[in-house]
Design an enzyme around this catalytic site. Structure first.
Site, PDB file in Angstrom:
ATOM      1  N   HIS A  95       0.860  -1.189   0.000  1.00 22.56           N
ATOM      2  CA  HIS A  95       0.000   0.000   0.000  1.00 22.56           C
ATOM      3  C   HIS A  95       0.898   1.241   0.000  1.00 22.56           C
ATOM      4  CE1 HIS A  95      -2.834   3.060   1.228  1.00 22.56           C
ATOM      5  NE2 HIS A  95      -3.790   2.246   0.835  1.00 22.56           N
ATOM      6  N   GLU A 161      -4.091   2.063  -7.500  1.00 23.38           N
ATOM      7  CA  GLU A 161      -4.501   3.158  -6.623  1.00 23.38           C
ATOM      8  C   GLU A 161      -3.595   4.369  -6.857  1.00 23.38           C
ATOM      9  OE1 GLU A 161      -6.611   1.596  -2.869  1.00 23.38           O
ATOM     10  OE2 GLU A 161      -4.487   1.511  -2.470  1.00 23.38           O
TER      11      GLU A 161
END
Ligand code: PGA
Length: 242
Positions: A95, A161
């Site tokens: 992430h 993302e």
């Protein structure tokens, strides 16, 4: 084809509030069930996982991170070997918050990936650029560079993302998301490509229609069980073509 609705709770929702969340989500699922083609996953903090015991059987659990080692003298680390024991079958790795704040490298993420595959836990690999002004080609090359160490013939999840879209309400156009996810899919035909970054119950209706994505990784909007359920419903509608 399965679609995914994955809620990344980050460092939100305490263990005691987790029970409340699960009860509320169960209620929405009982009233309005979601088709089994939408794989619903929650990613609570490690400490909250034992408090998810009451969650509907149709909802899977994910970790938000894992150790690069299966065991040993690594104070503070959590081994992916233990995930299955506590009902965790997915794990988010790479992430952007971990890459930027905790300086995680592609090499570490790759190590985690292989360990997860070995332990039969599904990796959710996050990628995405920080610079909104990049050309399409540069953006795709950047994402490819983050994925260069991963095997092309494996079944796993890749969440596209864009960093500038996370938590900002500023999201790329549908064509943009389609272009990048299609490029990822060309290189990783067995992977499911998800989109993440400011997905909410409103924009998920149209985002779910983008043909090259198979669902979402959701941060802020997943903290509300009603909102999370609505997003899953919109994904389900996109499958049914309603
Ligand atoms: P957001 O976060 O939905 O709050 O933008 C997404 C993520 O960080 O995975």
């Amino acid at each position: 084809m399965n679609m995914y609705c994955i809620g990344n709770w980050k460092e939100n929702i305490s263990p005691s509030s987790t029970t409340e969340y699960c009860t509320a989500l169960n209620k929405f699922l009982e009233k309005d069930p979601i088709s089994s083609s939408v794989i619903m996953v929650i990613a609570p903090s490690f400490l909250a996982i034992p408090y998810t015991g009451e969650i509907s059987q149709s909802v899977y659990r994910s970790a938000q991170n894992c150790s690069t080692n299966a065991s040993g003298s690594f104070t503070g680390e959590i081994s992916p070997s233990w995930f299955r024991e506590v009902g965790v079958s997915f794990c988010i790795i790479g992430h952007s918050e971990r890459r930027i704040i905790f300086h995680e490298t592609n090499e570490q993420i790759e190590k985690k990936f292989h360990l997860l595959i070995e332990k039969n836990v599904m990796p959710i690999v996050c990628v995405g650029e920080n610079d909104k002004s990049m050309s399409d080609k540069k953006r795709i090359d950047f994402v490819y560079s983050q994925l260069k160490c991963f095997p092309r013939n494996k079944n796993f999840l890749i969440a596209y993302e864009p960093i500038w879209a996370i938590g900002t309400g500023d999201i790329p156009s549908d064509q943009w998301i389609h272009k990048v996810s299609l490029a990822i899919k060309e290189r990783f035909p067995k992977a499911a490509v998800l989109y993440g970054g400011s997905v909410n119950p409103d924009n998920s209706k149209t985002l779910a229609e983008i043909p090259s994505i198979q669902g979402f990784l959701i941060g802020g909007a997943s903290l509300d069980p009603l909102g999370f359920h609505s997003i899953a419903k919109n994904i389900e509608k996109s499958i049914d073509g309603v």
